[in-house]
Design a protein around this motif. Structure first.
Motif, PDB file in Angstrom:
ATOM      1  N   VAL A  19      34.461  44.075  58.904  1.00 43.36           N
ATOM      2  CA  VAL A  19      35.064  43.044  58.065  1.00 43.36           C
ATOM      3  C   VAL A  19      35.578  43.712  56.794  1.00 43.36           C
ATOM      4  CG1 VAL A  19      34.598  41.078  56.549  1.00 43.36           C
ATOM      5  CG2 VAL A  19      33.768  41.059  58.900  1.00 43.36           C
ATOM      6  N   VAL A  20      36.839  43.453  56.468  1.00 48.45           N
ATOM      7  CA  VAL A  20      37.429  43.924  55.218  1.00 48.45           C
ATOM      8  C   VAL A  20      37.668  42.703  54.345  1.00 48.45           C
ATOM      9  CG1 VAL A  20      39.392  45.052  54.119  1.00 48.45           C
ATOM     10  CG2 VAL A  20      38.522  45.909  56.309  1.00 48.45           C
ATOM     11  N   VAL A  21      37.093  42.696  53.150  1.00 43.60           N
ATOM     12  CA  VAL A  21      37.228  41.563  52.232  1.00 43.60           C
ATOM     13  C   VAL A  21      38.347  41.871  51.250  1.00 43.60           C
ATOM     14  CG1 VAL A  21      36.045  40.068  50.584  1.00 43.60           C
ATOM     15  CG2 VAL A  21      34.751  41.146  52.446  1.00 43.60           C
ATOM     16  N   GLY A  22      39.477  41.183  51.404  1.00 43.95           N
ATOM     17  CA  GLY A  22      40.620  41.397  50.527  1.00 43.95           C
ATOM     18  C   GLY A  22      41.797  41.987  51.268  1.00 43.95           C
ATOM     19  N   ALA A  26      44.817  48.232  49.328  1.00 45.82           N
ATOM     20  CA  ALA A  26      43.671  49.039  49.747  1.00 45.82           C
ATOM     21  C   ALA A  26      43.036  48.481  51.017  1.00 45.82           C
ATOM     22  CB  ALA A  26      42.638  49.109  48.616  1.00 45.82           C
ATOM     23  N   GLY A  27      42.841  47.162  51.050  1.00 45.50           N
ATOM     24  CA  GLY A  27      42.223  46.562  52.227  1.00 45.50           C
ATOM     25  C   GLY A  27      43.073  46.702  53.470  1.00 45.50           C
ATOM     26  N   LEU A  28      44.383  46.508  53.321  1.00 48.02           N
ATOM     27  CA  LEU A  28      45.271  46.646  54.475  1.00 48.02           C
ATOM     28  C   LEU A  28      45.352  48.095  54.938  1.00 48.02           C
ATOM     29  CD1 LEU A  28      48.117  44.264  53.270  1.00 48.02           C
ATOM     30  CD2 LEU A  28      46.442  43.806  55.085  1.00 48.02           C
ATOM     31  N   ALA A  29      45.327  49.044  54.005  1.00 51.44           N
ATOM     32  CA  ALA A  29      45.328  50.460  54.391  1.00 51.44           C
ATOM     33  C   ALA A  29      44.056  50.819  55.137  1.00 51.44           C
ATOM     34  CB  ALA A  29      45.483  51.334  53.148  1.00 51.44           C
ATOM     35  N   GLY A  52      47.580  40.935  47.205  1.00 50.00           N
ATOM     36  CA  GLY A  52      46.915  41.012  45.915  1.00 50.00           C
ATOM     37  C   GLY A  52      47.916  40.958  44.778  1.00 50.00           C
ATOM     38  N   ARG A  53      47.843  41.969  43.873  1.00 45.45           N
ATOM     39  CA  ARG A  53      48.779  42.003  42.745  1.00 45.45           C
ATOM     40  C   ARG A  53      50.182  42.420  43.162  1.00 45.45           C
ATOM     41  NH1 ARG A  53      44.267  44.593  40.555  1.00 45.45           N
ATOM     42  NH2 ARG A  53      45.296  46.620  40.641  1.00 45.45           N
ATOM     43  N   MET A  54      50.334  42.934  44.384  1.00 47.90           N
ATOM     44  CA  MET A  54      51.656  43.334  44.869  1.00 47.90           C
ATOM     45  C   MET A  54      52.309  42.136  45.555  1.00 47.90           C
ATOM     46  SD  MET A  54      50.865  47.170  46.277  1.00 47.90           S
ATOM     47  CE  MET A  54      52.607  47.594  46.343  1.00 47.90           C
ATOM     48  N   ALA A  55      52.828  41.235  44.720  1.00 49.65           N
ATOM     49  CA  ALA A  55      53.388  39.986  45.231  1.00 49.65           C
ATOM     50  C   ALA A  55      54.813  39.803  44.725  1.00 49.65           C
ATOM     51  CB  ALA A  55      52.529  38.806  44.805  1.00 49.65           C
ATOM     52  N   THR A  56      55.595  39.099  45.501  1.00 49.34           N
ATOM     53  CA  THR A  56      56.973  38.757  45.145  1.00 49.34           C
ATOM     54  C   THR A  56      57.188  37.283  45.450  1.00 49.34           C
ATOM     55  OG1 THR A  56      57.713  40.994  45.735  1.00 49.34           O
ATOM     56  CG2 THR A  56      59.407  39.302  45.520  1.00 49.34           C
ATOM     57  N   ARG A  57      57.837  36.578  44.545  1.00 51.94           N
ATOM     58  CA  ARG A  57      58.141  35.164  44.821  1.00 51.94           C
ATOM     59  C   ARG A  57      59.596  34.876  44.494  1.00 51.94           C
ATOM     60  NH1 ARG A  57      57.227  31.527  40.169  1.00 51.94           N
ATOM     61  NH2 ARG A  57      56.820  32.785  38.314  1.00 51.94           N
ATOM     62  N   GLU A  58      60.132  33.899  45.156  1.00 52.86           N
ATOM     63  CA  GLU A  58      61.517  33.492  44.969  1.00 52.86           C
ATOM     64  C   GLU A  58      61.573  32.296  44.027  1.00 52.86           C
ATOM     65  OE1 GLU A  58      64.234  34.912  46.363  1.00 52.86           O
ATOM     66  OE2 GLU A  58      63.156  36.405  47.573  1.00 52.86           O
ATOM     67  N   VAL A  59      62.426  32.377  43.011  1.00 54.01           N
ATOM     68  CA  VAL A  59      62.632  31.276  42.066  1.00 54.01           C
ATOM     69  C   VAL A  59      64.137  31.056  41.930  1.00 54.01           C
ATOM     70  CG1 VAL A  59      62.335  30.467  39.691  1.00 54.01           C
ATOM     71  CG2 VAL A  59      60.505  31.762  40.801  1.00 54.01           C
ATOM     72  N   ALA A 259      37.391  45.169  49.460  1.00 55.53           N
ATOM     73  CA  ALA A 259      38.687  45.708  49.037  1.00 55.53           C
ATOM     74  C   ALA A 259      39.374  44.751  48.075  1.00 55.53           C
ATOM     75  CB  ALA A 259      39.567  45.964  50.253  1.00 55.53           C
ATOM     76  N   THR A 260      38.593  44.103  47.231  1.00 54.86           N
ATOM     77  CA  THR A 260      39.136  43.175  46.261  1.00 54.86           C
ATOM     78  C   THR A 260      39.438  43.899  44.947  1.00 54.86           C
ATOM     79  OG1 THR A 260      36.960  42.627  45.370  1.00 54.86           O
ATOM     80  CG2 THR A 260      37.714  41.360  47.265  1.00 54.86           C
ATOM     81  N   ASP A 261      39.939  43.150  43.966  1.00 52.01           N
ATOM     82  CA  ASP A 261      40.054  43.723  42.631  1.00 52.01           C
ATOM     83  C   ASP A 261      38.652  43.963  42.075  1.00 52.01           C
ATOM     84  OD1 ASP A 261      39.162  41.257  41.028  1.00 52.01           O
ATOM     85  OD2 ASP A 261      40.839  40.459  42.168  1.00 52.01           O
ATOM     86  N   ALA A 262      38.571  44.739  41.004  1.00 49.82           N
ATOM     87  CA  ALA A 262      37.270  45.154  40.487  1.00 49.82           C
ATOM     88  C   ALA A 262      36.384  43.981  40.052  1.00 49.82           C
ATOM     89  CB  ALA A 262      37.458  46.154  39.349  1.00 49.82           C
ATOM     90  N   PRO A 263      36.899  42.980  39.301  1.00 55.27           N
ATOM     91  CA  PRO A 263      36.020  41.866  38.920  1.00 55.27           C
ATOM     92  C   PRO A 263      35.459  41.108  40.123  1.00 55.27           C
ATOM     93  CG  PRO A 263      37.966  41.906  37.510  1.00 55.27           C
ATOM     94  CD  PRO A 263      38.215  42.882  38.627  1.00 55.27           C
ATOM     95  N   SER A 264      36.284  40.870  41.135  1.00 52.22           N
ATOM     96  CA  SER A 264      35.804  40.167  42.327  1.00 52.22           C
ATOM     97  C   SER A 264      34.782  41.005  43.084  1.00 52.22           C
ATOM     98  CB  SER A 264      36.978  39.813  43.241  1.00 52.22           C
ATOM     99  OG  SER A 264      37.906  38.970  42.588  1.00 52.22           O
ATOM    100  N   ALA A 265      35.016  42.318  43.149  1.00 53.64           N
ATOM    101  CA  ALA A 265      34.058  43.203  43.815  1.00 53.64           C
ATOM    102  C   ALA A 265      32.723  43.192  43.095  1.00 53.64           C
ATOM    103  CB  ALA A 265      34.621  44.617  43.877  1.00 53.64           C
ATOM    104  N   ALA A 266      32.752  43.164  41.759  1.00 53.70           N
ATOM    105  CA  ALA A 266      31.508  43.152  40.987  1.00 53.70           C
ATOM    106  C   ALA A 266      30.753  41.843  41.180  1.00 53.70           C
ATOM    107  CB  ALA A 266      31.810  43.384  39.510  1.00 53.70           C
ATOM    108  N   GLU A 267      31.463  40.737  41.423  1.00 50.93           N
ATOM    109  CA  GLU A 267      30.788  39.463  41.697  1.00 50.93           C
ATOM    110  C   GLU A 267      30.066  39.517  43.034  1.00 50.93           C
ATOM    111  OE1 GLU A 267      33.381  36.154  41.442  1.00 50.93           O
ATOM    112  OE2 GLU A 267      33.928  36.498  39.334  1.00 50.93           O
ATOM    113  N   LEU A 268      30.684  40.132  44.023  1.00 55.57           N
ATOM    114  CA  LEU A 268      30.066  40.234  45.340  1.00 55.57           C
ATOM    115  C   LEU A 268      28.972  41.288  45.378  1.00 55.57           C
ATOM    116  CD1 LEU A 268      33.240  39.981  47.608  1.00 55.57           C
ATOM    117  CD2 LEU A 268      31.427  38.274  47.386  1.00 55.57           C
TER     118      LEU A 268
END
Length: 443
Positions: A19-22, A26-29, A52-59, A259-268
């Motif tokens: 199981v990969v969380v995130g 990094a998680g996809l790699a 994650g932070r690598m996102a693109t949206r259309e406006v 494979a989450t961001d650091a704050p989320s990883a620290a919560e888990l």
């Protein structure tokens, strides 16, 4: 440590091997490396999208990347893990434009010969000074990463003053360039990281995918078996033999990779190191005509007072690729660094001041520009002060692993390397062969 005996664990037939969380880079790699060795993997993502932070949206027909991501063709892991031709990378113009004293100057083009760099007209030093900068970047590009990592470590700001380059060159070119590339206007980053960043800058080209930064995680996910990624699944707790989720019960596994961001990883995983962060705020404007006829990184070279300049850098994304904006329109992305909080009105309340400064930087009226959006990420980039560990452990214990740019370097390169290192650790503990050599350190 010896490989863990996983055979005693009880698992349902439907449970994956890992199981990969995130579902960030990094998680996809990590998932791609694991499925490539025949393991079944489930990537659990709490949001409704990958990247994650690598996102693109259309406006309204404009393509807005979240954050100020810039790739570099010199990133070794980028070349190894992605099909760059299919990614359709679009390079920025060589070098940068630095705004100083009311004018813009071309500087820092490592593709120019030393003689041509010396001949450029800038206020950042004498012809000899500019030749020295060109020669210094050339030597840095040719220096093995291992030698850079063996240098004494201090902050990037202090190292710049100790390298023997003229103050005008350092303050006029290198400080604004490094601040933009590191998202660290104070340059408190490790000097070794800064050296590697400048080495990549001198060896490759800054670039972005034609389809936006989200094309990177999209390509990683497309290489995974169907059904590998599950969106909208929130993991509430973890163990070495599986995870508990909010609405989907327990999912057992032989190994779990966080494979989450650091704050989320620290919560888990309480007790996990939580770094400091550099905030990044990106403003997007639309204009009826382009303020710059090339996709060049425009840096703010004027400093007033002790704090960072209002604007760090700006880029006309529609000059990089026309699909970033509707026909007849231009899209300008502008990055403000170092601002963790804002006065009343939030980040949007600063937009009039940003727009006014952009009029000076681009040398054109911005009165008719349309303010499209602002993206403020207070925890955008993990800080890398000295001493920086380029290879933080990804193996917590047998069956439990963690990866992300907070384990290597704060870049796409670091995220990809970290994901592969976590996958390699899983494979070793499972007694499976690990192919390839340790990746070259880069930032």
């Amino acid at each position: 440590m010896p490989a863990y005996d996983f055979t005693r664990r009880t698992r349902r037939q439907s449970d994956p091997d890992v199981v990969v969380v995130g579902a960030g880079a990094a998680g996809l790699a990590a998932a791609r490396a694991l499925t490539g060795h025949g393991l079944t993997v489930q990537v659990l993502e709490t949001t409704g999208r990958i990247g994650g932070r690598m996102a693109t949206r259309e406006v309204d027909g404009f393509r807005l990347d979240h954050g100020s991501h810039l790739l570099n063709t010199a990133f070794p892991e980028l070349r190894r893990r992605l099909d760059l031709d299919r990614l359709d990378l679009r390079p920025l113009a060589p070098g940068v434009l630095v705004h100083s004293g009311g004018r813009r100057y071309r500087a820092g083009d490592p593709q120019l010969t030393t003689a041509r760099q010396a001949a450029t007209r800038t206020p950042f030093g004498s012809p000899l000074d500019k030749a020295r900068l060109g020669s210094w970047l050339s030597r840095l590009a040719a220096t093995p990463a291992s030698r850079l990592l063996a240098r004494p470590e201090t902050t990037a700001a202090r190292a710049l003053t100790e390298r023997g380059l003229p103050a005008r060159t350092v303050d006029g070119v290198l400080r604004p360039l490094l601040g933009a590339l590191l998202s660290d206007p104070a340059l408190g980053t490790s000097s070794r990281v800064a050296d590697l960043v400048l080495r990549s800058y001198a060896r490759g080209r800054l670039c972005l995918p034609a389809g936006g930064i989200a094309a990177v995680p999209a390509q990683l996910a497309a290489a995974l078996p169907a059904g590998t990624v599950r969106l909208g699944v929130r993991v509430t707790s973890i163990a070495a033999d599986g995870v508990e989720t909010a609405n989907h019960g327990r999912i057992g596994a032989q190994a779990v990779v966080i494979a989450t961001d650091a704050p989320s990883a620290a919560e888990l995983m309480p007790g996990l190191r939580l770094p400091a962060f550099h905030p990044v705020t990106t403003y997007y404007h639309a204009a009826d005509r382009t303020p710059m006829n090339e996709p060049v990184l425009l840096l703010e070279g004027d400093r007033t007072g002790s704090g960072p300049p209002l604007v760090s850098h700006s880029l006309v994304l529609s000059e990089l690729h026309p699909s970033y904006a509707p026909a007849g329109q231009a899209l300008i992305a502008t990055t403000v660094l170092g601002r963790r909080g804002f006065d009343s009105g939030g980040a949007a309340g600063l937009e009039p001041a940003v727009r006014a400064r952009l009029a000076e930087l681009y040398g054109t009226s911005t009165t008719g520009w349309e303010f499209l959006s602002v993206r403020h990420v207070p925890d955008a980039v993990p800080a890398m002060p000295p001493p920086h560990n380029f290879r933080r452990p990804v193996r917590v214990l047998a069956g439990l692993y963690v990866c992300g740019d907070h384990r290597d370097t704060s870049s796409v390169q670091g995220a990809l390397v970290s994901g592969r290192r976590a996958a390699d650790a899983v494979l070793r503990d499972l007694g499976l062969p690990v192919a390839g050599r340790e990746a070259e350190v880069a930032a």
